[in-house]
Each structure stands twice: as structure tokens, then as C-alpha cells.
Enzyme design. Structure first.
Site, PDB file in Angstrom:
ATOM      1  N   ASP A   1       0.830  -1.198   0.000  1.00 39.51           N
ATOM      2  CA  ASP A   1       0.000   0.000   0.000  1.00 39.51           C
ATOM      3  C   ASP A   1       0.872   1.259   0.000  1.00 39.51           C
ATOM      4  O   ASP A   1       1.833   1.359   0.776  1.00 39.51           O
ATOM      5  CB  ASP A   1      -0.892   0.048   1.233  1.00 39.51           C
ATOM      6  CG  ASP A   1      -1.877  -1.115   1.280  1.00 39.51           C
ATOM      7  OD1 ASP A   1      -2.179  -1.667   0.201  1.00 39.51           O
ATOM      8  OD2 ASP A   1      -2.343  -1.454   2.382  1.00 39.51           O
TER       9      ASP A   1
ATOM     10  N   ASP B   1      -0.389  -3.400  -4.479  1.00 36.75           N
ATOM     11  CA  ASP B   1      -1.703  -3.563  -3.857  1.00 36.75           C
ATOM     12  C   ASP B   1      -2.443  -2.232  -3.952  1.00 36.75           C
ATOM     13  O   ASP B   1      -2.471  -1.613  -5.007  1.00 36.75           O
ATOM     14  CB  ASP B   1      -1.569  -4.047  -2.421  1.00 36.75           C
ATOM     15  CG  ASP B   1      -2.859  -4.652  -1.883  1.00 36.75           C
ATOM     16  OD1 ASP B   1      -3.830  -4.779  -2.641  1.00 36.75           O
ATOM     17  OD2 ASP B   1      -2.909  -4.993  -0.683  1.00 36.75           O
TER      18      ASP B   1
ATOM     19  N   ASP C   1      -5.484   2.571   1.567  1.00 31.59           N
ATOM     20  CA  ASP C   1      -6.278   1.548   2.239  1.00 31.59           C
ATOM     21  C   ASP C   1      -6.547   1.894   3.689  1.00 31.59           C
ATOM     22  O   ASP C   1      -5.677   2.424   4.399  1.00 31.59           O
ATOM     23  CB  ASP C   1      -5.552   0.200   2.182  1.00 31.59           C
ATOM     24  CG  ASP C   1      -5.745  -0.506   0.847  1.00 31.59           C
ATOM     25  OD1 ASP C   1      -6.261   0.127  -0.091  1.00 31.59           O
ATOM     26  OD2 ASP C   1      -5.353  -1.686   0.748  1.00 31.59           O
TER      27      ASP C   1
ATOM     28  N   ARG D   1     -11.790  -0.306  -7.293  1.00 35.65           N
ATOM     29  CA  ARG D   1     -11.663   0.194  -5.922  1.00 35.65           C
ATOM     30  C   ARG D   1     -11.356   1.695  -5.884  1.00 35.65           C
ATOM     31  O   ARG D   1     -10.290   2.119  -5.457  1.00 35.65           O
ATOM     32  CB  ARG D   1     -10.599  -0.577  -5.146  1.00 35.65           C
ATOM     33  CG  ARG D   1     -10.864  -2.068  -5.054  1.00 35.65           C
ATOM     34  CD  ARG D   1      -9.879  -2.768  -4.134  1.00 35.65           C
ATOM     35  NE  ARG D   1     -10.144  -4.194  -4.063  1.00 35.65           N
ATOM     36  CZ  ARG D   1      -9.493  -5.051  -3.274  1.00 35.65           C
ATOM     37  NH1 ARG D   1      -8.528  -4.607  -2.482  1.00 35.65           N
ATOM     38  NH2 ARG D   1      -9.798  -6.327  -3.280  1.00 35.65           N
TER      39      ARG D   1
END
Length: 518
Positions: free
Chosen positions: A159, A188, A192, A241
Site C-alpha cells: 500500500d 496492492d 487503504d 476500488r
């Protein structure tokens, strides 16, 4: 499945030797600029290191040393960062006021911290920023790029910025978060939040070239996260996302989404998204519930869908389009100003990301710098100003172009018994009303016509609140203010002038929409 087109990963510079103290930097500027917005502004607010010591750092080790040199883990501190932070210059530092790690910038078991890029900028290269058991954190004016969870080197679980385990009140502003591929390439999420991360705002940031923009909730059982605000961010070349929203509430407004390759805002497992005045372009399935049968919800208003495609609904696929409508309501506890969706691409391009001068939107389709000087980003020649200049009950002198041969009218909606054409029939006893309290009414011509003044005549004066005058052909805002009446602006040649009612005390009734050349 369509794959994103990713740029090549940047090389990693390695700095020989490490200095374990925070040293002054030349040309270092002041601390973080502006105040937290959105959900980061509530729950006690987010002030970061305000009121504490300011130090400078040019290595990751110096950042950790600054945290560890405080009197306690909650002593306020602002860390001004310049240069490239990478694995070669980031080591673990120990102390009673910190809990750091060598492979990431670790804000763990700490509070009241600001990290701000200054000078020529701060780049975190292949090195993520990790928040855990942390509160009252500001991260501003930084670039975080190419953080991997597999391959070499790895950092922060892949992340760019990751938050987990009892994190609250975080404001990330004017950041540039970049990857060079998806999970198969070792990356990734860019942003997040999980395991009880609450009251977060991401503003004026760029998220680009990644398989995953970010998530709120690591699984469909991780539902104690949010609320989160996303505004004036630029998502480009992202597979999915933007964000993935599990069980949380998110306010998503004035963002520019370009080339979302598989899906966009994914509300699921009871998640709720208030989606206001965003601009979606050249993208697929930009809003809905995807890859699950656990439904999510959305409230939509004022968005633009430009070349957006939608897939068919299925057992685990519930796109909101092709004509998104609200299926929930979300109450917002803070004040905010909405740019029209039509100017969002220009506003976001001018303000988002690190190194853009920390410019922000005025909420009227123009920008302002930290020194409070404004700079419009679209085609009008003057910035939006407020207030009509004369009574709505009288007409200005000159030829009313709305009554010219070939003129017409249209709008966004009309209440029963009213007509768009009523605003250009010269009859004050007929009128147009939107289907609610807000909406657009336009005068249009078959060829370019120069207009510099309009007069909106209400049946009942004082009902119309805030408004925008738009060049209907381009979407550019020519003026903003409150109330109806005579409104002047820079002379504009166009085929359409739009009066947008953004607020009203009741149902507006516009008897005449008069237009004039001078």
C-alpha cells in the site's frame, strides 16, 4: 478482463550512509497549509502537529528520529521533508515515543503528527507510509510511488498509504500516489483503511496507474471503518476500488475519474456512498455493487457520465447505471461547497497532487492559492462573483435576445404544468419550475450569440438562493451568486446560456429568462 496500461516502474536511488538526526534543510517552507476538510474536520478535528516543534528531514531515518526524539508519543511535531526517501536511507529507530520499522515510514502508537513535503518536494520511492494505532495525523504535499507487496523491495504490504488498527482523524492532502501495475506486478492498494479506521479525508490528490485505488474494510466482516471523505481527487488508469467501500459511509464529491477499467466506486456489505458532482469519463461500471451478493447503497446528485459503459446486472454484479438513481440518503455533518461537475476536470487538473502549489477550489469553479489569490481554471474571463445588481421586477434596456427569431429554451427538469418555453414568451403570468427546488433553465440559439447580461424574473421574488450562470456550450461558469434579477458577466459568444439554481427557499418560479448583448 481488460488490463490497465501501466507505465514502467521508476528506478530506485540508494543513498549511501544514514544520518540519524534531523537536520535543517535549505529553503524549507512553513508547516502544513490550510485546515482539514470533510470527515477529518469532525470528531474533534484534525490539526496534526500544529503548535509543536517543526523539524526538517531528508531521509527516512531522520523522520523516525524526529518521532523518537519527542517528549512523548503525543507531543505535537511537524516534520518537513525534502528529497527522496527510500529503503537505502530508512532504518528503524527506537525510543519511548515511537515504534518504527526499517521497511516503511511507521506512524505507529503516535498522535499529533504532520508530515509535509517542502522545497523541491518529498518523494517516498518504493517505501509506503503506514499508520497504526495513530490519531490526529496530517500528510500533505508528498509523492508515494511504486510500493510493492511482492518482488523486491517490499514495503507496507504493497500500500502506498495504509491505515489499520484504531486509527482516527487523518487528513491526506495534495498527495500523488502512483503504482506501475496491479497485483500480478506486485502492487496492492494506493489508499487503504481497515480495522477501525475512522474520520479520514483524502483531498486534492492523484491516484494513478494501479490495479486497486483503495479500500475501506479489508473483508466483508471488517465493517467498523469510516466515515471517509474523498474530494477533488484525480483517479486515472485504475482497474477498480475507487474506493471499495465495505459497510462504511463515504462522501465522494468533485472527483475526476478517468479510465476506470473494470469498476469504480464499489459500495457493498451495507456501505453507503454519497456521490455528488463528480465527473466520470472513458470508464466502466463507475458506481454500484460488484463481485458480491452483499448489497451497498448510494445517493447520487449532479454527476456527469461521459463515455461510461455499464455491464448487465447479475447475482454478484449490480451496476448503478446506465441511469444512476439514489437508493439511500446520507446525512453530512460538515459544510462544503460543490463545484459544478462540468468544471471538475479543469479544477482537479489544476489543484490535485503534490507540487501544485497547494491550490484549492473556491467551490465556484475557480481556484485559490494559499495566499488567497484566485485563478479560474476554465474559459470565463472573470472569476465568479456574487449578487445580482438590480431588482428582479424590472427589465434592463436593450434587445431581449431570448425573444429573437430562432431562440429556444430547455432545462434539466420541469414541474407539472410548467414549460421551458414559458421563460421566453414575454408573459409574466406563465413560468417554469424545476421538478424540485434546484435545476437548470437555458436559452439557446441556432448560431453563436454574444451575451453579457441576463435578467431572471421570478413570479415571487426572493425564492431563488444560490445560482451559477454557465456557458451552456462549454460548461464554463461565468458567474455565481445569490438571488435572481439582473446579472452581468464578461461578454461571451455562445449558443447556449444556462441559469443553474443550486439552492432555494421553496419551489422557484421563473417567469422570464431575458438575455442581452450589453
Amino acid at each position: 478482463m481488460r488490463r490497465a496500461r501501466f507505465i514502467a516502474a521508476a528506478g530506485t536511488a540508494v543513498t549511501a550512509g544514514v544520518i540519524a538526526i534531523a537536520l535543517p534543510l535549505p529553503q524549507a517552507s512553513a508547516a502544513a497549509t490550510g485546515s482539514a476538510t470533510g470527515y477529518a474536520s469532525v470528531n474533534g478535528g484534525t490539526t496534526g502537529g500544529s503548535g509543536g516543534t517543526t523539524v526538517q528531514a531528508s531521509t527516512g531515518t531522520q523522520i523516525h528520529q524526529a518521532l523518537c526524539s519527542r517528549a512523548s508519543s503525543s507531543t505535537p511535531i511537524t516534520i518537513e521533508v525534502q528529497g527522496t526517501i527510500n529503503h537505502g536511507n530508512t532504518t528503524k529507530v527506537s525510543g519511548d515515543s515511537c515504534n518504527t520499522a526499517a521497511d516503511k515510514i511507521e506512524l505507529k502508537d503516535v498522535s499529533n503528527v504532520t508530515i509535509v513535503g517542502v522545497g523541491s518536494g518529498a518523494v517516498f520511492d518504493q517505501l509506503g507510509i503506514h499508520l497504526r494505532n495513530a490519531s490526529n495525523i496530517i500528510i500533505q504535499n508528498v509523492t508515494v510511488r511504486n510500493v510493492k507487496k511482492s518482488g523486491s523491495p517490499t514495503s507496507n504490504g504493497g500500500d502506498a498509504i495504509g491505515m489499520e488498527t484504531d486509527v482516527h482523524n487523518v487528513w491526506v492532502d495534495h498527495a500523488t500516489l502512483l503504482a506501475s501495475g496491479g497485483e500480478s506486478e506486485g502492487y496492492d492498494g494506493l489508499f487503504d483503511m481497515k480495522d477501525n479506521t475512522q474520520y479520514v479525508t483524502l483531498s486534492y490528490s492523484i491516484l494513478r496507474n494501479s490495479g486497486r485505488g483503495g479500500l475501506i474494510g479489508s473483508s466483508d466482516s471488517d465493517l467498523a471503518n469510516g466515515p471517509v471523505t474523498f474530494h477533488h481527487n484525480w483517479y486515472e488508469n485504475i482497474d477498480s476500488r475507487t474506493p471499495l467501500l465495505r459497510g462504511a459511509t463515504a462522501h465522494i464529491y468533485n472527483n475526476f475519474y478517468y479510465s476506470l477499467n473494470e469498476s469504480g466506486i464499489n459500495a457493498r456489505a451495507g456501505g453507503k456512498a454519497k456521490v455528488d458532482n463528480n465527473y466520470f469519463q472513458n470508464s466502466k461500471d463507475v458506481l454500484g455493487t460488484f463481485y458480491t451478493d452483499l448489497p451497498g447503497y448510494w445517493q447520487v446528485s449532479g454527476n456527469t457520465f461521459d463515455n461510461v459503459t455499464w455491464s448487465a446486472a447479475g447475482d454478484e454484479n449490480n451496476p448503478a447505471g446506465p441511469n444512476p438513481v439514489s437508493n439511500t440518503t446520507v446525512s453530512i455533518p460538515y459544510s462544503y461547497a460543490l463545484d459544478s461537475a462540468s468544471c471538475v476536470p479543469a479544477i482537479v487538473r489544476a489543484t490535485a497532487g503534490s507540487g501544485t502549489g497547494l491550490k484549492t477550489s473556491t467551490g465556484t469553479c475557480s481556484t485559490t492559492s494559499p495566499t488567497a489569490t484566485s485563478s479560474p481554471t476554465s474559459s470565463p474571463t472573470s472569476s465568479p462573483t456574487s449578487s445580482p445588481t438590480s431588482s428582479p421586477t424590472s427589465s434592463p434596456s436593450g434587445t431581449n435576445l431570448s425573444l429573437a427569431s430562432g431562440a429556444g429554451a430547455d432545462g434539466s427538469s420541469k414541474a407539472s404544468g410548467t414549460s421551458y418555453g414559458n421563460v421566453r414568451d414575454g408573459d409574466l403570468s406563465t413560468y417554469w419550475s424545476p421538478s424540485g427546488t434546484t435545476g437548470d433553465i437555458s436559452i439557446k440559439w441556432g448560431s453563436a450569440t454574444t451575451v453579457s447580461r441576463v435578467n431572471l424574473r421570478e413570479v415571487t421574488s426572493g425564492v431563488i438562493g444560490s445560482y451559477q450562470i454557465l456557458n451552456g456550450a462549454t460548461g464554463a461558469v461565468l458567474k455565481s451568486g445569490t438571488g435572481a434579477g439582473t446579472i452581468t458577466f464578461a461578454a461571451t459568444s455562445t449558443t447556449k446560456i444556462t441559469f443553474r439554481i443550486s439552492s432555494a427557499s421553496g419551489t422557484p418560479k421563473v417567469a422570464e429568462f431575458e438575455t442581452y448583448a450589453a
